[in-house]
Scaffold this active site. Structure first.
Site, PDB file in Angstrom:
ATOM      1  CE  LYS A 126      -4.398   1.115   0.220  1.00 29.96           C
ATOM      2  NZ  LYS A 126      -5.578   0.343  -0.224  1.00 29.96           N
ATOM      3  CG  ASP A 166      -7.286   3.443  -0.804  1.00 30.64           C
ATOM      4  OD1 ASP A 166      -7.724   2.289  -0.721  1.00 30.64           O
ATOM      5  OD2 ASP A 166      -7.365   4.256   0.142  1.00 30.64           O
TER       6      ASP A 166
END
Ligand code: NDP
Ligand code: 2IT
Length: 444
Positions: A126, A166
């Site tokens: 991430k 995201d």
């Protein structure tokens, strides 16, 4: 002390200033207790859990860019390459002022198990930045994205690490980042997913997280003798996940009556108008206060409150820790039967426990929102074979993946004596594959 408790204590000591990461680790390790106890000697000797909670690599870098006034701005960029046991690091990039290393680590940790649950060969990672795209011009967003990628491009690649969208990172940002990657590295490859359709993107990726959430929710209800058609639904958020969750819920015959954003929420008793929300959020990049201009019957409320409406199903699709114990109590008092997490860790540990203790079907994010990353992996496959599949092909694969995840989490929970505890089931099913791969690959 048990091995699980020892590792939780170690993580608390080493990461005291990262509450979200601690929360994610505790939830996972607590529910793995029974599996770990069955293999305690082996896992201890191999330091399996200590390795699992320590990222393989953490990158933190300066992102300087010039705003429209000619002023230089500086943000912090992150990429946490958490675990590559089952494939290249895969996971989104969050652009939001709240981003810090603890947030990125919690998201990367969750991603390991989520990606494993998809059954596709992708590891967990991430990244992101504390950059706030709100109120920035297109040129400013481009300047940031180019600077961010100028550094990030040294560490990613189609077979090593594949970022995606995201919060705050949508098609526009992915486009600017992809252009800069190609310019510097000279490679037209599937290094990012969520790309535009004219340059390697996959049909149905935009819709995938929200659609997948509903495919899983529908299957979970079915397993418990319920039907989604005719149900009333509260959705929070009004971004990518919330919009396509709302759309699919409506297609399946449910009525979605709420949405929210970072300043307030709307209640539309006639059912949310998805086209209006898309225009407000995707085209105008404006606030939900505008919704009343499209739907005079709807109510707009400032602040929190989206979980106070009487509904059958709640789908938190905004951000972490947005559904608190007090919200869970209200939902239960109002007769909610199912909660499925479109966002990552939107429900606090206390709220989750309260919902489960009160018989509410609860699907954790790492299972329920896995459709986005699963479809990203399908985009990677299409890029590798230099082909594009039809919307129906991708959507059919997505449905199969979500139905399988639902059964796998349910079966794993039952196998370990926790029937109906889908949090435990998802953690166990996701963990088993990663653990086996890590053990098979030796000390690394
Ligand atoms: P978007 O940026 O498209 O939308 C985010 C939405 O959540 C917006 O409505 C935003 O409000 C709201 N929001 C963000 N931060 C906060 C906050 N601190 N408090 C209240 N509301 C907030 O993001 P996505 O829809 O892509 O992501 C939503 C969630 O889903 C995140 O948890 C993400 O990690 C998760 N997720 C996303 C996937 C994807 O494919 N995109 C895949 C799997 C999970 P505002 O409009 O005011 O900014
Ligand atoms: O949280 C997530 O799974 C995402 N933001 C999507 C990640 C991806 O690589 O598509």
């Amino acid at each position: 002390m048990s091995y699980v408790d020892e590792v939780i204590e170690l993580v608390e000591k080493k990461n005291a200033s990262e509450p979200e990461f601690l929360q994610a680790v505790k939830e996972v390790l607590e529910s793995l207790r029974v599996v770990v106890e069955a293999n305690e000697d082996l896992y201890r000797r191999e330091a399996l859990l200590e390795r699992l909670v320590e990222p393989e690599r953490q990158l933190k870098f300066r992102v300087p860019w010039v705003d429209d006034k000619g002023q230089v701005q500086v943000n912090t960029g992150y990429r946490v390459q958490f675990n590559s046991a089952i494939g290249p690091y895969k996971g989104g990039l969050r652009l939001h002022p709240s981003v810090n290393i603890g947030i990125i680590k919690f998201l990367g940790f969750e991603q390991i198990f989520k990606n494993s649950l998809t059954s596709l060969p992708i590891g967990g990672g991430k990244g992101g930045s504390d950059f706030d795209p709100k109120g920035k011009s297109d040129r400013e967003v481009m300047a940031f994205c180019q600077s961010f990628m100028t550094e990030l491009c040294k560490y990613i690649g189609a077979d090593t690490d594949v970022p995606a969208g995201d919060i705050g990172t949508g098609a526009r940002e992915i486009g600017y980042m992809y252009g800069q990657y190609k310019r510097i590295r000279g490679l037209s490859e599937g290094v990012l997913t969520g790309k535009g359709l004219s340059y390697g993107g996959s049909l149905a990726r935009t819709e995938a997280t929200g659609y997948g959430l509903l495919y899983l929710t529908k299957e979970m209800l079915k397993l418990n003798g319920q039907d989604i058609a005719g149900k009333t639904v509260a959705v929070s958020g009004s971004g990518n996940v919330a919009i396509y969750a709302t759309q699919k819920a409506q297609q399946l015959g449910a009525k979605v009556v709420t949405l929210s954003d970072s300043t307030g929420w709307v209640y539309d008793p006639d059912g949310i108008d998805v086209a209006a929300v898309k225009e407000i959020k995707e085209v105008k990049r404006a606030r939900l206060t505008e919704y009343k201009n499209y739907r005079p019957n709807a109510e707009y409320h400032e602040g929190r409150g989206v979980w106070s409406v009487k509904v059958d199903i709640a789908l938190p699709c905004a951000t972490q820790n947005e559904l608190l114990l007090e919200d869970a109590k209200l939902l239960v008092a109002n007769g909610v039967t199912a909660v499925a997490e479109g966002a990552n860790m939107p429900t606090t540990l206390e709220a989750t426990k309260y919902l489960q203790d009160n018989g509410v079907l609860f699907a954790p994010g790492k299972a329920a929102n896995a459709g986005g990353v699963a479809t990203s992996a399908l985009e990677m496959s299409q890029n590798s074979e230099r082909l594009s599949w039809t919307f129906e092909e991708v959507d059919t694969k997505l449905q199969t993946i979500m139905v399988n995840i639902c059964h796998n989490m349910s079966d794993a929970a039952e196998k370990y004596g926790m029937k109906g505890n889908y949090v435990a089931g998802a953690n166990i099913a996701g963990f088993e594959k990663v653990a086996n791969a890590m053990l098979a690959q030796g000390v690394c």
